[in-house]
Design an enzyme around this catalytic site. Structure first.
Site, PDB file in Angstrom:
ATOM      1  N   LYS A  33       0.840  -1.202   0.000  1.00 23.62           N
ATOM      2  CA  LYS A  33       0.000   0.000   0.000  1.00 23.62           C
ATOM      3  C   LYS A  33       0.871   1.246   0.000  1.00 23.62           C
ATOM      4  O   LYS A  33       0.701   2.138  -0.811  1.00 23.62           O
ATOM      5  CB  LYS A  33      -0.925  -0.013   1.218  1.00 23.62           C
ATOM      6  CG  LYS A  33      -1.938   1.106   1.217  1.00 23.62           C
ATOM      7  CD  LYS A  33      -3.139   0.790   2.083  1.00 23.62           C
ATOM      8  CE  LYS A  33      -2.785   0.633   3.547  1.00 23.62           C
ATOM      9  NZ  LYS A  33      -3.967   0.306   4.354  1.00 23.62           N
ATOM     10  N   GLU A  56      10.235  -5.766   3.549  1.00 25.05           N
ATOM     11  CA  GLU A  56      10.310  -7.131   3.020  1.00 25.05           C
ATOM     12  C   GLU A  56       9.936  -7.147   1.541  1.00 25.05           C
ATOM     13  O   GLU A  56      10.571  -7.834   0.728  1.00 25.05           O
ATOM     14  CB  GLU A  56       9.343  -8.060   3.768  1.00 25.05           C
ATOM     15  CG  GLU A  56       9.798  -8.475   5.157  1.00 25.05           C
ATOM     16  CD  GLU A  56       9.335  -7.517   6.238  1.00 25.05           C
ATOM     17  OE1 GLU A  56       8.956  -6.362   5.919  1.00 25.05           O
ATOM     18  OE2 GLU A  56       9.364  -7.922   7.416  1.00 25.05           O
ATOM     19  N   GLY A 100      -4.611  -3.769   5.503  1.00 25.97           N
ATOM     20  CA  GLY A 100      -4.012  -4.927   4.847  1.00 25.97           C
ATOM     21  C   GLY A 100      -4.759  -6.213   5.130  1.00 25.97           C
ATOM     22  O   GLY A 100      -5.060  -6.998   4.222  1.00 25.97           O
ATOM     23  N   ARG A 101      -5.109  -6.442   6.384  1.00 24.84           N
ATOM     24  CA  ARG A 101      -5.747  -7.718   6.760  1.00 24.84           C
ATOM     25  C   ARG A 101      -7.185  -7.810   6.294  1.00 24.84           C
ATOM     26  O   ARG A 101      -7.804  -8.864   6.417  1.00 24.84           O
ATOM     27  CB  ARG A 101      -5.636  -7.923   8.267  1.00 24.84           C
ATOM     28  CG  ARG A 101      -6.226  -6.804   9.115  1.00 24.84           C
ATOM     29  CD  ARG A 101      -5.782  -6.934  10.566  1.00 24.84           C
ATOM     30  NE  ARG A 101      -6.158  -5.825  11.411  1.00 24.84           N
ATOM     31  CZ  ARG A 101      -5.448  -4.712  11.580  1.00 24.84           C
ATOM     32  NH1 ARG A 101      -4.326  -4.534  10.915  1.00 24.84           N
ATOM     33  NH2 ARG A 101      -5.862  -3.768  12.396  1.00 24.84           N
ATOM     34  N   GLU A 135      -4.402  -9.159  15.056  1.00 27.98           N
ATOM     35  CA  GLU A 135      -3.859  -7.831  14.755  1.00 27.98           C
ATOM     36  C   GLU A 135      -4.928  -6.755  14.963  1.00 27.98           C
ATOM     37  O   GLU A 135      -4.616  -5.602  15.256  1.00 27.98           O
ATOM     38  CB  GLU A 135      -3.318  -7.782  13.315  1.00 27.98           C
ATOM     39  CG  GLU A 135      -2.435  -6.559  13.071  1.00 27.98           C
ATOM     40  CD  GLU A 135      -1.729  -6.565  11.719  1.00 27.98           C
ATOM     41  OE1 GLU A 135      -2.146  -7.332  10.832  1.00 27.98           O
ATOM     42  OE2 GLU A 135      -0.771  -5.797  11.554  1.00 27.98           O
ATOM     43  N   HIS A 192      -5.621 -35.701  15.225  1.00 31.69           N
ATOM     44  CA  HIS A 192      -4.477 -36.552  15.554  1.00 31.69           C
ATOM     45  C   HIS A 192      -3.334 -35.723  16.115  1.00 31.69           C
ATOM     46  O   HIS A 192      -2.199 -36.182  16.144  1.00 31.69           O
ATOM     47  CB  HIS A 192      -4.016 -37.311  14.310  1.00 31.69           C
ATOM     48  CG  HIS A 192      -5.032 -38.282  13.817  1.00 31.69           C
ATOM     49  ND1 HIS A 192      -4.943 -39.623  14.056  1.00 31.69           N
ATOM     50  CD2 HIS A 192      -6.198 -38.103  13.150  1.00 31.69           C
ATOM     51  CE1 HIS A 192      -5.993 -40.248  13.531  1.00 31.69           C
ATOM     52  NE2 HIS A 192      -6.766 -39.342  12.971  1.00 31.69           N
ATOM     53  N   LYS A 205      10.143  -2.781  14.002  1.00 33.29           N
ATOM     54  CA  LYS A 205      10.708  -2.222  12.763  1.00 33.29           C
ATOM     55  C   LYS A 205      11.788  -1.194  13.075  1.00 33.29           C
ATOM     56  O   LYS A 205      12.858  -1.176  12.453  1.00 33.29           O
ATOM     57  CB  LYS A 205       9.603  -1.522  11.948  1.00 33.29           C
ATOM     58  CG  LYS A 205       8.596  -2.449  11.296  1.00 33.29           C
ATOM     59  CD  LYS A 205       7.673  -1.629  10.382  1.00 33.29           C
ATOM     60  CE  LYS A 205       6.407  -2.388  10.040  1.00 33.29           C
ATOM     61  NZ  LYS A 205       5.441  -1.583   9.279  1.00 33.29           N
TER      62      LYS A 205
END
Lengths: 526, 526
Positions: free
Chosen positions: B212, B218, B269-270, B356, B387, B502
């Site tokens: 954005k 990253e 973002g999420r 978040e 399991h 950050k």
């Protein structure tokens, strides 16, 4: 002679809460923090280091935890385990996964067999088989080499081997040791098997059926699924399948398989990555030597776990701190955060290993316990997690203790310099930064931007994620779980909690339902 | 006019704990259980049903929760949100992800633009672009068709789109709608990008750079990584890359990209899977029509979330029960358990979306809150989880509320009959069985085999996991999270907790460290 006592009957249980709490943000500030990083560090095998400077402990707390370790006889109990006592009391079984990777103590003879020799024999049989597959001596009916191996198994027969395969896949490719691609079919959801089968060349695939009992519903169902696919492709299934099972299972002597390799009842599924369960798929994928190195790393780490000097025993310290966090500090969950994309499924494996082992409410004698036992465990690789759930970890209302893992070097070695640093440096810088950010926090007048700190973490640091380091890492967590089970006095090696669902699912399929079970079955159109 | 008040200032906060607790194992027994399954059920969009019979509620508790919904003005706050109020107070932003999939209320004009028209325009631009790629009108420099699409993004630019892609991959293949394979590069770990690049044919790959701000470390690093690889392969990177970004970002006008599609600051973002962030990769992978159906499912579910009648509003009921479990019953975590292998990464996406958004300790005005907010959320698909960690869920010392998801039909449709039932029937039988096993438990003289029950769950049931159902499912959870944020009075749409790490990572890379940060940097060889 060891004594099995509930945690709350120990003197340490009374004393630990009386020790003054460590103010983590304070002790980690300034040069004192640097001193702690140097001091609270334990060497592990394969060049790894366990550093717990950012945990909420100091010399007083550690002294209390050492007392607990001695009072709970952790070292003696481990010794009893590896010397072959019946530690899995519920199922009346020995617990021998350590023996798959080395002889820690006395020879263990069970059912008239030297178990170490038995496990070595299986490893050797697998090695021979894998070498023949790689050499083109064992082929499909057309005489062509196998190129893909597919593990059919669920739970411990899936999560551990899958996590280990993913952990070493790129390392093996980089080092010219990649022999065959591996795939995994686990879920009874037919889309799982169908999607895997659609993605491979079945004519050149070898399938490993993994089930200790030979009766696991999902695994047998998926075996039939695969056999159908092989038949539809005009192939002879028995030329494409091997079995990993116990010698007493119906699969052991069947002519449906090219070969059968054995495990036994003394190896729990979730601790079976170093047995034939991991051995077959990893030896086929990367060669037997890589699997042997993986075992070597685990064996070396096991030796450290046998150290009676608590503060030199990384798995024991890790376990004790976890107990302190769970039972004294009252933190209900824990997160595993590997700064390594190759470890993407390692947390899912640990989730099983930990939660299935110690998620118990009764002690090893079947009596209720009055204290919290195993926590919820979850995790995803960093730096991905930083852009996701770390928000809650930093500023949520609950404190979640953390376990970082990081390596100085990448596996593939391809990298790029941006803004003066490589990606690998950025990755490591983020790991270091997070440990300190969680511990120390940051003041801000705007409370929304304030970080209280005081959020404890440890970090395991290694050189490169290679087979030995992976083995050591796996052993560390297995032994941590074992020690915590000893403190909580639970049987970490059974799993009665998975039974009821199986029983009810059978009733649903047999249409022997009433009440809510019938109502839900109707909703799901069964 | 809505009033934003802390949860503990509401009358409901005092009253809810006074309502008698429901004894789940008792009320779910016998025909009463069947009646509850019929009664506590709400239709959702796309043929889904939200069933909460096995939650620890009854008419009295639901009445209390309805009062809470009204007192906390949940419906009004949602209305304010979709009509364009500044709900994200910290960052002073509107919250408009609902508008990417439909017009719920008034037209929303921001920055002089009708935002609905803007999102539709982006969707149309993407559709046109994707159609041209599929038709071979947009090709690589050699005039060859692109066969693979690679999304470069992290956090919300990765987890949601990746989970949605995996959810629809097999469905699209089965239905002849699979256009291109998608891959994802997210981690700054150089092995992530290197492994993806080694697995594809770069000459026929198109890369989507998603950021954005255009400044995500990253993502920019991985872009350079990819550009290096393209250059080394003798390719012109600008012929292989598109950008999804905001119009004000440095990427928007760059000539480095074939095309740029836009999102804006009003989409977190999420919550961006239904924006260009999900739109580009999903439209390229499956075609724009599939993406449009996905949006349609989400839009229909959004409408249900706007229903002021609480008991007809599945997301609101789900949210309220979650608050009751967290704040009244005191359960600290929650698990999402999809009985569908295609939803393997859906829990990881929800982990971000939920943790978040609501992992906050201050209210929307930056004042500390005195009650627990968002829980830890984790999950894996069933039956795999059965399991693994289900042991703790069934018999651990903590109660973990559960959210099951199941579908009557598989996506691919290939199946096998073993012991009288298909795999799909076994899958569904297990889901039904687990809900009842958790709720009702089982008596046993051997306490190790005893199940207390009383462990609450809900289940969302659908026909087949198709694009519409997936959209509805996503919307349900997004809106649940939003409603819980309203009750807790937190700002669910910022994420200040990710900033400190950050900042410290930058210091490490600039070698501007001292104390513990320097010590850890040294350990990691940075």
């Amino acid at each position: 002679m060891v004594t099995w006592s509930n945690f709350d009957t120990l003197t340490s249980y009374e004393e630990l809460p009386k020790i003054e709490r460590v103010k983590l943000a304070e002790v980690m500030a300034g040069e004192n923090g640097a001193d702690r990083v140097k001091k609270y560090s334990i060497p592990m095998a394969a060049g790894l280091t366990y550093n717990y400077a950012a945990k909420q402990v100091d010399d007083q707390v550690l002294e209390g935890l050492e007392k607990l370790a001695k009072e709970a006889q952790l070292a003696d109990k481990f010794k009893a385990l590896y010397n072959g006592e019946v530690i899995n009391t519920g199922e009346k079984r020995l617990v021998l996964h350590h023996l798959t990777r080395g002889q820690l103590g006395d020879a263990v003879v069970a059912d008239g067999v030297d178990k170490r020799a038995f496990y070595v024999e299986q490893q050797e049989k697998i090695a021979e088989f894998a070498n023949k597959v790689h050499a083109g001596e064992i082929t499909n009916a057309a005489g062509e080499k196998f190129t893909t191996v597919v593990q059919i198994g669920i739970g411990g027969s899936d999560l551990g081997p899958r996590a280990m395969y993913l952990a070493l896949e790129n390392w093996a490719k980089k080092n010219g040791l990649f022999k065959m691609e591996a795939k995994f079919i686990s879920n009874v959801d037919p889309d799982d098997a169908a999607a895997v089968l659609n993605s491979i060349d079945v004519a050149h695939s070898i399938f490993i059926l993994v089930s200790k009992s030979g009766t696991t519903l999902e695994t047998l169902t998926n075996e039939s699924f695969v056999k159908d696919a092989l038949k539809n492709a005009g192939l002879d299934a028995s030329r494409h399948m091997i079995a990993v099972t116990s010698e007493t299972s119906p699969l052991a002597k069947s002519e449906d398989y090219l070969a059968a390799f054995f495990m036994d009842d003394y190896i729990g599924g979730r601790f079976s990555s170093t047995s034939s369960v991991g051995g077959a798929v990893l030896s086929l994928a990367f060669g037997p030597e890589v699997f042997a190195q993986f075992l070597e790393g685990a064996a070396e780490e096991d030796k450290l776990a046998a150290n009676e000097n608590v503060l030199e025993n990384p798995a024991m310290v890790d376990a004790l701190i976890g107990v302190y966090e769970r039972n004294v500090l009252g933190y209900p969950a824990t997160a595993v955060l590997p700064y390594s994309q190759a470890l993407s499924r390692f947390p899912a494996h640990l989730q099983q290993a930990d939660m299935e082992s110690n998620g118990k409410s009764v002690n090893r004698f079947g009596e209720p316990v009055n204290y919290p036992t195993g926590p919820v465990l979850f995790g995803e690789p960093g730096t991905n997690g930083q852009h996701s759930f770390y928000q809650l970890l930093h500023q949520g209302t609950d404190i979640v203790p953390l376990q970082f893992v990081g390596f100085k070097n990448s596996q593939i070695g391809t990298d790029v310099v941006i803004q003066g640093s490589t990606s690998q440096q950025k990755l490591c810088a983020n790991a270091a930064a997070q440990v300190v950010a969680f511990a120390c926090g940051k003041e801000d007048e705007n409370l929304n931007k304030k970080f209280d700190g005081g959020r404890p973490s440890s970090i395991i640091i290694g050189e490169t994620l290679d087979p030995k380091a992976l083995g050591a890492l796996l052993s560390h967590f297995e032994n941590k779980i074992m020690f915590q089970g000893f403190v909580w006095n639970v049987n970490s090696f059974d799993q009665e909690g998975v039974q009821l669902g199986k029983v009810l699912a059978k009733k649903v399929l047999a249409h022997e339902t009433d009440g809510a079970l019938k109502a839900y079955s109707d909703l799901l159109n069964i």
